[in-house]
Every structure is written in C-alpha cells, then in structure tokens.
Design a protein around this motif. Structure first.
Motif, short mmCIF file in Angstrom:
data_model
loop_
_atom_site.label_atom_id
_atom_site.label_comp_id
_atom_site.label_asym_id
_atom_site.label_seq_id
_atom_site.Cartn_x
_atom_site.Cartn_y
_atom_site.Cartn_z
N MET A 88 5.41 13.65 -13.03
CA MET A 88 5.77 12.47 -12.25
C MET A 88 5.87 12.84 -10.77
O MET A 88 6.26 13.95 -10.43
CB MET A 88 7.12 11.97 -12.75
CG MET A 88 7.50 10.62 -12.21
SD MET A 88 9.02 10.06 -13.01
CE MET A 88 9.02 8.35 -12.53
N ARG A 89 5.52 11.89 -9.91
CA ARG A 89 5.64 12.14 -8.46
C ARG A 89 6.88 11.44 -7.92
O ARG A 89 7.32 10.44 -8.48
CB ARG A 89 4.42 11.55 -7.75
CG ARG A 89 3.23 12.49 -7.72
CD ARG A 89 2.17 11.89 -6.84
NE ARG A 89 1.69 10.65 -7.42
CZ ARG A 89 0.52 10.51 -8.01
NH1 ARG A 89 -0.30 11.53 -8.11
NH2 ARG A 89 0.15 9.36 -8.52
N ILE A 116 8.86 9.05 -5.19
CA ILE A 116 8.42 7.81 -4.56
C ILE A 116 9.12 7.60 -3.21
O ILE A 116 9.24 6.49 -2.74
CB ILE A 116 8.67 6.59 -5.49
CG1 ILE A 116 10.16 6.46 -5.86
CG2 ILE A 116 7.84 6.66 -6.74
CD1 ILE A 116 10.54 5.12 -6.48
N ILE A 175 9.87 3.64 -1.80
CA ILE A 175 10.99 3.02 -2.54
C ILE A 175 11.12 1.57 -2.08
O ILE A 175 11.07 1.29 -0.88
CB ILE A 175 12.29 3.79 -2.21
CG1 ILE A 175 12.24 5.19 -2.82
CG2 ILE A 175 13.51 3.04 -2.75
CD1 ILE A 175 13.34 6.11 -2.31
N GLY A 196 8.26 0.20 -16.53
CA GLY A 196 7.54 0.39 -15.27
C GLY A 196 8.25 -0.11 -14.03
O GLY A 196 7.68 -0.13 -12.94
N ARG A 237 4.04 -0.14 -12.83
CA ARG A 237 3.12 0.70 -13.59
C ARG A 237 1.91 -0.08 -14.10
O ARG A 237 0.78 0.29 -13.81
CB ARG A 237 3.83 1.31 -14.79
CG ARG A 237 2.89 2.14 -15.66
CD ARG A 237 3.53 2.60 -16.95
NE ARG A 237 4.68 3.43 -16.70
CZ ARG A 237 5.88 3.25 -17.26
NH1 ARG A 237 6.06 2.26 -18.14
NH2 ARG A 237 6.88 4.05 -16.98
N1 LIG Z 1 8.64 2.06 -5.20
C1 LIG Z 1 7.66 2.66 -5.84
N2 LIG Z 1 6.60 3.17 -5.18
C2 LIG Z 1 5.59 3.78 -5.83
N3 LIG Z 1 5.56 3.94 -7.15
C3 LIG Z 1 6.59 3.45 -7.86
C4 LIG Z 1 7.69 2.79 -7.26
N4 LIG Z 1 8.55 2.43 -8.21
C5 LIG Z 1 8.03 2.84 -9.37
N5 LIG Z 1 6.85 3.46 -9.16
C6 LIG Z 1 5.98 4.06 -10.16
O1 LIG Z 1 5.93 3.21 -11.28
C7 LIG Z 1 5.85 3.99 -12.46
C8 LIG Z 1 6.96 3.60 -13.41
O2 LIG Z 1 8.18 4.14 -12.95
P1 LIG Z 1 9.26 4.65 -13.98
O3 LIG Z 1 8.63 5.53 -15.00
O4 LIG Z 1 10.38 5.17 -13.20
O5 LIG Z 1 9.64 3.27 -14.66
P2 LIG Z 1 10.67 2.97 -15.84
O6 LIG Z 1 11.36 1.72 -15.47
O7 LIG Z 1 11.49 4.16 -16.09
O8 LIG Z 1 9.69 2.69 -17.03
P3 LIG Z 1 9.93 2.76 -18.61
O9 LIG Z 1 11.09 1.87 -18.92
O10 LIG Z 1 8.66 2.23 -19.15
O11 LIG Z 1 10.15 4.18 -18.94
C9 LIG Z 1 5.90 5.44 -12.01
O12 LIG Z 1 4.59 5.93 -11.87
C10 LIG Z 1 6.56 5.37 -10.67
O13 LIG Z 1 6.19 6.44 -9.85
#
Ligand SMILES: Nc1ncnc2c1ncn2[C@@H]1O[C@H](COP(=O)(O)OP(=O)(O)OP(=O)(O)O)[C@@H](O)[C@H]1O
Length: 799
Positions: free
Chosen positions: A208-209, A211, A215, A238, A647
């Motif tokens: 994972m990268r 953000i 943000i 996502g 996502r």
């Molecule tokens: N503000 C942002 N800028 C760029 N990318 C983002 C941003 N917010 C979320 N993402 C990207 O969206 C994707 C989903 O984020 P994350 O895995 O944290 O979601 P989640 O809510 O935990 O999802 P899940 O419930 O499905 O596990 C990741 O690739 C994350 O880097």
C-alpha cells in the motif's frame, strides 16, 4: 501554457534545491555528532564506550531518516491570504484559519500573504523560517481541509510531484476560483487537473502507498481528531479507512511523541493485510514505534496458521467460551479421565501442551484447516495427578487419601483468583491437613510453643522430596497451551462445557483442537486462558542507567524528543499487555473473544476503531458489537463517517451494490469518485473446466492492467486456485475469500459468487468484500451453482 508550467516547475525546483541544501547541512551536523562520539570511544572507560555507542546509534537514526526522506520529500504547497489577527505560530506560519477582513479587495483581487510548502517532515531554515512544514503540523491542516465551499485562507492548493531531487510536475486546485490573486505582483496561475485522480489511476503493487499528498477533507478530520477516548469510523469499501488509520498513527506520534512512542498497536485482520500495509508508516517517517499485528498474532510465540470452519469459529469466537475456559482452567487440575473413561483421547495434546505449535504454511498466509479424522499420535499428557500423598514428619508416616485431596483442591480453587496464583494456598491447606493428621496440635496448650512446633513441622514436610514431587504433580503450573490441549479431549471438554455448548459443538471444537497448528480463533482462547491462569510472580531484574538519556540534537527535525533507550525498554516490557493507543482495522470482524483479547491491550488507552458492518464475516454482528462495547467500556465515542469510494470505479461499485442490497438491505454504498468505462466481464464455465477458465481470465487481465491481479475463490478452493495460477508470475495472487479483506488489486477475478456466499452464514457480506477489491477491472467466473443467465451474469448479481 507550457511556458507557465515550465516556469512554475522551476520555481518549485528552486525551493526543493534550497531544502536539500539545508538538509545536507543537517546531515553534516549528524556526521559531526558521530565523529565526536568516535573520539569519546578512545577514552576507553566502559561508560565512555557505552556513550559512544549510544551517540553513533542516535546519529545513525538521524542520517537514515534524512536520507530516506529524500524520496518524494516535498509534495505540497498552499498560497494563503493574510490571516485575521496577523499572528504567527512557533513554526513561523500565520495561525488564523480565516482571512483578514480586508484580505480580499472589492474588485475581487487579493495578494498572497504567505506561501507554505508541505512535506513528510518539517525543515526550518537557518533563520528559523519554515522551509517545509511537517504534514502533521497544524499549519499544514488547510492543505487538506480547504475546499472551494470552505476555503479559509487558501487561494491555491498545489501538489508537487518529484522524484529524488527533481521536480517533475505540479497539479493545482483553486479554492477561490472567483479571485484574481497576486504573488509578488504577478498573477497566480493554476495548472493541471487535480492530483487525486492521478493518484487513484496509478497501478497497484503488493504494498500500500501513503496518501499524504491527497488526503481528502473528510479523511483529514479523522486523522487529526483529538485522541481522547474512542474515535469510531465507519465507511464502505475503498473509503480509505485503512489509509486513514495508518496516517492517524503517524499523526498521533507527531502530536505527542512522548506519550505514544512505541505505544500504538494496530490490529489488522490477516497477516496478508499486515504485509500489505507495513510500508506505509516508514514512508511517513515513522518506523519502529507502531506495532502492526494480525489478530491471529497478538499472543507472542503462538501465530495462527489455520482458519477454523465457520461452524467452529462461531463457537470459539462466542463469549460462551469464557465460561468453558474458566471451567477448563480449574478442571484441568483433575487430570485426564481414567483408562476406559475417555471417548476422544487427548490427541495432539503434545502439540498444544509443549512449546511448539506455531508452524504451518509459510508466506504469512493462512490455510483453511482440515479437521483430522484419525488420531494424530499418542496422547502425551501425563497420566493424571497423584491420588495419595505420603510423607514422614516428626518421625511419623502421614497420609492423605484421594477424597481428602479432592476436598482440599476444591477449597483451594474457591473464588475466581487465577489458578496459578492459588498454588501457595493449596500448599498451605495440604500442610494444615497433614498437621491435623499428625495430632501434634493437641499436645501443647501454650500457643507460642504450638506455633513454633507447627513452623518446624511445615519445614520438615516441605523440605521432603516426596512432598515437593507430589505438589508439582498435583498442582502443576498450568499453561494456556496445556489447558487448550486438555480441551481437545471430547469427554473432558464435554465436562467443561456442560450446559454451555451442545454435544455437536463439543465434538467439533474438540476435534479442531486436535489439529496441527493454532487457528486464528485459538489465539484469543490462549490469551483468555493466560488471564484466567495468571503468571506466578517472579523476581524482578534491576534497571540500568542509559547514556542515551544525555543526548540531544537536531531539534527542529524532531519537534518532540524521541524516547530514550530506557523508556523504550520499559515500554517493550509492558507492551504485551498495555498500549497507549489501539487502532482496530476491519473492526467489524472481531469476535467477542477477540474483542476481549484486544481490549486487554488497551485498558488505559485511547482508541481508533475503523470498520464496515456490511463487510462483516462474523455471523452474529450484534453479539460482536456488544463485545466491542464491553471492550471499549463507557468511554465516550466520536463518530465519523467516510462516504467516498476511492478504490472502485463506478462500474464495479454498482455491481457490488447489488450484493450489498441482499446482504444488508437498506445500507447505502459509498460514492465512487471515478469511472473507467469498462464494465465487469462475466464468464461461465462447467465445473470441470474451472481451473483452465480462471487461469485464462487472469492471464487476460494481466495484459490489460499494469499492476496486480487478485483471484478470489471460496476458502476451500484456495490451494487448488494457487495451483491453477502457479506459472503466471508474481503479479497474480490466489486468495481465499476471507483473506481478501482489506487488500486491493488492479484487477480481480471473483470465482463462483454462489460458492463464496454459501460457505458461511456471513457469506453474502464476504462476497461483497470480494467484489470490491479491484481498482480497474473485474471478471466474474460462474459455475452452474451460480445459475448464470444468457449473458453469464450469476443469479446473485442480477437486479
Ligand atoms: N485521499 C486519497 N488519495 C489517494 N488515494 C486514496 C485516498 N483515500 C483512499 N485512497 C486509496 O483508496 C484505496 C482504498 O483505501 P483503503 O484500503 O484505506 O480503504 P478501506 O476503507 O480500508 O477499504 P476496505 O473497507 O475495502 O478495506 C487505497 O488504494 C487508498 O490508497
């Protein structure tokens, strides 16, 4: 426009060059510290050597940190209007969020009063003016919070893309598009089409990268929420819950490093998600202070290697197990049933009773555990406690028989104190009984003499080898592993679980405990048993003075002093039981027993709990919610909701929403921010051709996307699927449905939705998770069980 772009890039390049010059000065300072430390070493006394080592260690940390920050070090800039009160804070930036009344002139023009650059750590120039503001500092908040609806002082928000020391591009968002703003007499330009879309469209890797550069405002509110009591965050797939949780850990450390250093625990559902997210905190400049652990790896030395089948995990996760474990911890002292008594036999007891048992499939992945049909080996538990105590005291033979010993054991076990702490009480009761048997008490009326006699009697008995050996066998120090091993005997478990579990549940649980390796749910049982059994007090070690305490330096890079070696040692010693902040990711999946385990690690902590009930793989969400409430106690909660899906493109999110409507009617899906124009693809296959088709679909997706492809199958097909895909290379991963939690791929193949949905009572929610993993493309492969229509769309995914 190209000219303007080049000019703006070169403006940022000049700034970045200036930052690097300053960083190099700081590195020289760190190197000087190291050289200084080396000369101290020549003094040769043990104290000086220890101090030198400490300085080298400290300076090395600075060097590493500075060097690693060089990559993508500076990523943002905001151009701001004059602040309302014109006051500046400690970081040299204006503190007011709102602009001064006269900051905007009547003709809608304004001057930029302040330009701030935002980066991974703060850098001050030699004159203490801010060259880079740490992304977590209050002055950086407007970079994330400002929107055109509520711009505050921000006129332009810029994301700077750089590689190494070179600025590659800039992307601007105007927060006050109606305004013509001037910086140093020149009009402020706006370039590019926003950084967020560029970030979301990038290919995914197996890590994972962070953000930091993008943000969003609703996420920033969570990241910077004050760490009082419980911060509770809900949001669909996502929406950035995991990303936000990780950035919040970095933010809290920045805010109050002394309080949180080393004391933040992040609980993740699977080892795969731990591996996926592990790199994010180091990329944010935080390494070592945060423990990210899978819920199946929270107990030291006992990593889970298998999943239980759903019917078993439902029992093991339920709070009914608490009663069973309490009974077992006491009942186990009675030893195994006599010969001919047991139906099950404590197979595998050696595994759980010994020190091993953490083996299993490698690669941090869990297999779905097969319950053994046949005994795995001879029972290795001891034959049972002795039924008679014989000693010689004051020249007389004394004896206690089984019945008396049973009475003494029951008396010693009364109450709820930890069993291992009751041994001294049991020993005392044995001595009382032997003393009464000896008849010596009645021979002396003088109480002082009687007490003296008694004391020498006790000494006489307790120094006897027979008594020592008896006590060790009759009241051994119990281990959680040993008790769990005893529970693998169906007959004994039946006794421990009387009126709590039904015979079918007893059979299944006992059988699962005879298997090699611990399951994710066994870990919470081991932890609970540790509390029930207690650890007998052992002598404490003396603490040594730590020369690291004397070191200081590079203050503006480390706004708050880092913990010293001694603090670290103290923290590590405590860490198994207590953390200052606990972050629970995918909180909807914790069972009641797991909540108890996690709760014990944060009894005095503040909490951040993120989850999505619609993705819960636990069959009884209400019971889990009750256990969560118990773990969090009466602490007040601040609730946040994340509403945007970053996502999935809308094409995939729309399809997943159909399953959501079945799994949790009435629940709203998060809004997808982008669309790719590529609809999900459907393929139908006979069961015999499943492997071939899945492989071909995965291979096709590999050609269509640059990054990773995840193939999600029902848990029982996991190993089979790994074989289908074996020769497709590292970009493809086979996953059991429960392992897909939290992960994401450029493209996914979801194999047989019906199979995934039927595998457990929470199957539809598990399927919803599987369908929401792709950032670009989704292929659904259906078998006959899916009842596909003419277009190949399976029953569960139709309107
Ligand atoms: N503000 C942002 N800028 C760029 N990318 C983002 C941003 N917010 C979320 N993402 C990207 O969206 C994707 C989903 O984020 P994350 O895995 O944290 O979601 P989640 O809510 O935990 O999802 P899940 O419930 O499905 O596990 C990741 O690739 C994350 O880097």
């Amino acid at each position: 426009m190209a000219d303007v772009r080049d000019r703006e890039i070169s403006v940022e390049q000049d700034h970045l060059d200036q930052v690097y010059r300053r960083l190099e000065e700081k590195i020289h300072e760190a190197e000087f510290l190291m050289r200084d430390a080396a000369t101290r070493g020549q003094v040769g006394t043990p104290g000086a050597l220890a101090e030198r080592d400490a300085q080298v260690f400290r300076a090395g940390i600075h060097l590493n940190r500075l060097n690693s920050e060089f990559e993508d070090f500076l990523f943002g800039r905001i151009d701001l209007l004059l602040g309302k009160d014109g006051k500046k804070g400690a970081d040299g930036a204006y503190t007011s969020v709102e602009p001064a009344d006269d900051a905007v002139r009547e003709d809608n023009t304004a001057d930029i009063a302040e330009t701030l650059h935002i980066g991974r750590i703060g850098v001050l120039d030699a004159d203490y003016s801010p060259l880079v503001i740490d992304w977590r500092a209050p002055a950086a908040a407007p970079f994330y919070r400002s929107t055109p609806v509520d711009p505050g002082r921000v006129v332009r928000r810029r994301v700077i893309r750089s590689k190494g020391r070179k600025v590659l591009g800039v992307e601007d968002d105007l927060m006050r598009p109606e305004l013509t703003a001037y910086l140093n007499g020149e009009e402020l330009p706006a370039l590019g089409d926003g950084a967020l879309m560029a970030a979301l469209g990038q290919a995914r890797s197996h890590s994972m990268r962070d953000i930091v550069a993008s943000i969003q405002a609703e996420q920033d509110l969570v990241i910077r929420a004050p760490a009082a009591s419980v911060t509770y965050v809900e949001g669909g797939p996502g929406t950035g819950k995991t990303a936000v949780a990780l950035h919040r850990a970095a933010y809290l450390l920045y805010q109050d490093r002394r309080r949180y250093a080393g004391g933040i625990l992040i609980v993740s559902p699977t080892p795969l998600l731990v591996a996926y997210t592990e790199g994010v905190l180091p990329s944010l400049g935080e390494e070592g202070q945060v423990a990210i652990r899978a819920v199946g790896a929270l107990v030291d030395g006992a990593e889970a290697t298998v999943y239980d089948e759903p019917a078993v995990s439902r029992v093991k996760g339920s709070s009914r197990m608490l009663k069973v474990l309490r009974k077992a911890a006491r009942g186990v002292l009675e030893g195994p049933p006599r010969q001919g008594d047991a139906a099950g036999g404590a197979r595998g007891a050696g595994r759980a009773g010994g020190s091993g048992g953490s083996g299993g499939p490698g690669g941090g992945q869990l297999a779905f555990g097969e319950d053994p049909q046949e005994p795995a080996g001879p029972p290795t538990e001891p034959a049972g406690p002795p039924t008679r105590l014989r000693v010689v005291a004051f020249g007389r033979r004394l004896e206690l028989e089984a019945e008396e010993l049973g009475r003494i054991r029951r008396a010693a076990l009364g109450g709820t104190a930890p069993v291992n702490l009751l041994r001294p009480r049991a020993r005392k009761l044995l001595l009382d009984a032997l003393w009464a048997r000896s008849g010596a008490a009645s021979r002396h009326n003088d109480p002082e003499l009687a007490a003296e006699l008694r004391s020498s009697f006790d000494e006489d008995v307790t120094s006897e080898d027979d008594f020592i050996a008896f006590l060790d066998a009759w009241w051994p120090e119990l281990t959680p592993r040993g008790v769990l091993a005893a529970m693998s005997d169906e007959k004994r478990l039946g006794r421990f679980a009387r009126r709590v579990l039904n015979p079918g549940e007893v059979r299944k649980v006992a059988r699962s405990l005879r298997r090699e390796g611990y399951s994710v749910h066994d870990i919470a049982l081991l932890d609970e048993l540790q509390t029930i059994l207690g650890t007998p007090a052992r002598p404490k070690k003396k603490r040594e003075l730590d020369p690291l305490d004397q070191l200081t330096g590079l203050d503006e890079l480390m706004p708050v002093r880092e913990e010293t070696q001694r603090e670290r040692a103290e923290r590590l010693a405590q860490e198994r039981v207590e953390y200052a902040h606990v972050i629970v990711d995918e909180a909807q999946d914790l069972t009641p027993m797991q909540w108890r385990m996690v709760g014990r690690r944060g009894r005095h902590a503040t909490w951040t709990v993120v989850g999505d009930p619609a993705q819960s793989s636990w069959s009884d969400p209400d019971e889990a919610a009750a256990a969560r409430d118990e773990a969090l106690g009466t602490r007040p909660r601040r609730r946040f909701e994340l509403t945007v899906n970053y996502r999935n493109p809308s094409e995939i999110a729309d399809l997943a929403a159909k399953v959501l409507a079945l799994a949790m009617p009435g629940t709203e899906s998060p809004k997808a921010v982008r669309s790719t124009g590529v609809q999900p693809r459907f393929a139908v296959v006979s069961d015999a051709g499943l492997g071939r088709t899945v492989r071909a679909e995965a291979a096709a997706l590999l050609d269509r996307v640059d990054g990773t492809v995840g193939v999600v199958v029902a848990m029982r097909r996991r190993e089979e699927a790994a074989r289908w895909l074996a020769d497709l290379g590292e970009r493809v991963v086979a996953l059991g449905s429960l392992e897909a939690k939290g992960l994401e791929y450029d493209a996914t193949v979801v194999v047989s939705p019906a199979e995934i949905a039927d595998e457990s009572p929470a199957g539809l929610r598990v399927l919803y998770v599987a369908l929401t993993r792709a950032t670009q493309q989704l292929t659904v492969v259906s078998g006959t069980a899916d009842v596909p229509n003419a277009d190949g769309v399976p029953d569960l995914l139709r309107d």
